[in-house]
Design an enzyme around this catalytic site. Structure first.
Site, short mmCIF file in Angstrom:
data_model
loop_
_atom_site.label_atom_id
_atom_site.label_comp_id
_atom_site.label_asym_id
_atom_site.label_seq_id
_atom_site.Cartn_x
_atom_site.Cartn_y
_atom_site.Cartn_z
N TRP A 99 0.83 -1.21 0.00
CA TRP A 99 0.00 0.00 0.00
C TRP A 99 0.86 1.25 0.00
O TRP A 99 0.57 2.23 -0.68
CB TRP A 99 -0.95 0.00 1.20
CG TRP A 99 -1.92 -1.13 1.18
CD1 TRP A 99 -2.01 -2.15 2.08
CD2 TRP A 99 -2.96 -1.37 0.19
NE1 TRP A 99 -3.04 -3.01 1.71
CE2 TRP A 99 -3.62 -2.56 0.58
CE3 TRP A 99 -3.37 -0.70 -0.96
CZ2 TRP A 99 -4.69 -3.09 -0.16
CZ3 TRP A 99 -4.43 -1.23 -1.70
CH2 TRP A 99 -5.08 -2.40 -1.30
N ASP A 168 -1.20 6.84 6.43
CA ASP A 168 -2.26 5.90 6.07
C ASP A 168 -2.43 4.97 7.28
O ASP A 168 -1.56 4.15 7.56
CB ASP A 168 -1.83 5.11 4.82
CG ASP A 168 -2.84 4.03 4.44
OD1 ASP A 168 -3.85 3.85 5.15
OD2 ASP A 168 -2.62 3.36 3.40
N LYS A 192 -11.38 -1.91 7.64
CA LYS A 192 -10.52 -2.77 8.45
C LYS A 192 -10.91 -2.66 9.92
O LYS A 192 -11.19 -3.63 10.57
CB LYS A 192 -9.05 -2.41 8.28
CG LYS A 192 -8.56 -2.20 6.84
CD LYS A 192 -8.42 -3.47 6.07
CE LYS A 192 -8.14 -3.39 4.58
NZ LYS A 192 -7.34 -2.36 4.00
C1 LIG Z 1 -6.80 -1.92 2.63
C2 LIG Z 1 -5.80 -0.86 2.63
C3 LIG Z 1 -5.78 0.17 1.67
C4 LIG Z 1 -6.77 0.21 0.51
O1 LIG Z 1 -8.01 0.56 0.96
P1 LIG Z 1 -9.23 0.80 -0.06
O2 LIG Z 1 -10.23 1.43 0.86
O3 LIG Z 1 -9.63 -0.54 -0.56
O4 LIG Z 1 -8.77 1.70 -1.13
C5 LIG Z 1 -4.83 1.16 1.79
N1 LIG Z 1 -3.93 1.16 2.78
C6 LIG Z 1 -3.90 0.19 3.72
C7 LIG Z 1 -2.88 0.24 4.81
C8 LIG Z 1 -4.83 -0.84 3.68
O5 LIG Z 1 -4.81 -1.80 4.61
#
Ligand SMILES: *Cc1c(COP(=O)(O)O)cnc(C)c1O
Length: 357
Positions: A99, A168, A192
């Site tokens: 990511w 993030d 998540k």
């Molecule tokens: C799942 C995830 C993403 C992507 O998320 P989306 O909402 O599907 O775009 C980005 N960064 C991390 C750390 C993730 O776990």
């Protein structure tokens, strides 16, 4: 049979969050209408947004001068929206996983990007700690991914750097206290640790907005959404409601400090078993171990038992323990809603399986 949900995302939510959201889908606040049928501008829905913002501010002790907005598009949209709004000339990125790498790639479209550290050389099996020393002082921000969902590595404290940070936190937000004052922006896809899929939370430092030297499309400019309180266009109403229920649940259960204690407890139990059990081993450096995504594989001499263990655990109610294809083996995701009971059920499967060999 009882199911134990270890899915990496979308993932387990507290039962009461699902039940309360289901009730509101059938009849929103006794209005006789479904949550899915009401206007996002109705007088009953605005309080849902307002309470969600104030609970985020309370739970994460967000200081004055920050806004909290809820958008669609997932964390992946933030990979470009962040640099579009904040990259003036140069930004620093830590390449700690898939990511993080995707975020870095998008940023390059908006300016110079310095990769200050990377663990790509070892398939991201460690968090590249120590990156602080390599961050140039003239960057507009440093971007980090606090938890690497796929590889199972995590930085459990806010780094100390001389530049503002962007994080993030998709897979570990609300799992520990955070010093928000160190950040220009924090973003997280909800699916998540917060809610059903469909909403992304973005915490923004107001006085950093509007500085980027480019014209921004209306929807991409954060100011649009800050000024309209996430109501510039139709927000994802049901995901936002489910998020509110989770925020209430986090507060009721002792806030982020208590969430952190529970995360440590679950992780100690499971890593303890991985280290003890002769069949298994962890996949990442010990100092990088994630509390959220616990990755493990069969020890080399037991490689052929991978599929049999997967089937054995599945028969005992484990769901979602298959590792990501880039790591293999197993991944048990233990977000806020995960219980010690669930972790113990997995540990029991591991022990019973070991006893057979
Ligand atoms: C799942 C995830 C993403 C992507 O998320 P989306 O909402 O599907 O775009 C980005 N960064 C991390 C750390 C993730 O776990």
């Amino acid at each position: 049979m009882e199911k134990y949900n270890f899915n990496a995302g979308p993932s387990m939510l507290p039962r009461e969050v699902i039940e309360n959201t289901a009730k509101q889908i059938l009849d929103f606040n006794g209005s006789g209408l479904s949550l899915m049928e009401i206007s996002h501008r109705s007088k009953d829905f605005q309080p849902v947004v307002d309470e969600s913002v104030s609970l985020f501010k309370e739970l994460l002790q967000i200081p004055e001068g920050y806004s909290v907005i809820f958008l669609g598009g997932g964390a992946s949209l933030q990979f470009m929206q962040i640099p579009a709004n904040f990259l003036i000339k140069k930004a620093a990125y830590v390449n700690s996983g898939t990511w993080a790498k995707k975020a870095l790639k998008e940023a390059k479209m908006f300016g110079e990007v310095v990769e200050v550290a990377s663990s790509a050389d070892s398939n991201y099996t460690y968090y590249p700690f120590g990156f602080e020393a390599s961050v140039p002082e003239d960057v507009d921000y440093l971007h980090i991914t606090t938890n690497n969902t796929i590889y199972g590595t995590e930085i459990l404290k806010d780094p100390d750097v001389k530049v503002p940070m962007v994080a993030d936190m998709s897979s570990d937000i609300l799992s520990r206290p955070v010093d928000v004052s160190k950040y220009t922006a924090i973003y997280a896809g909800a699916q998540k640790n917060i809610a059903m899929a469909g909403v992304t939370v973005i915490i923004l430092k107001d006085d950093m907005l509007g500085k980027a030297p480019r014209e921004l499309a209306t929807m991409i400019d954060y100011r649009t959404h800050v000024e309209k309180g996430s109501m510039f266009n139709t927000p994802p109403v049901v995901p936002i409601y489910s998020m509110l229920e989770t925020l209430r649940w986090v507060k009721k259960n002792g806030g982020v400090e208590a969430a952190a204690q529970r995360a440590h407890q679950r992780a100690e139990l499971l890593y303890g078993e991985i280290d003890r059990n002769k069949l298994f081993r962890g996949t990442v450096a010990e100092d990088s171990r994630s509390l959220m995504n616990i990755c493990f594989v069969m020890n080399d001499e037991y490689k052929e038992l991978e599929k049999p263990f997967f089937d054995f655990a599945t028969e005992r109610g484990m769901v979602g323990i298959k590792g990501h294809r880039s790591v293999g083996g197993f991944r048990a995701s233990c977000y806020n809603a995960q219980t010690v009971e669930g972790v113990n059920a997995l540990i029991k499967s591991m022990r019973e399986f070991e006893a057979k060999y």
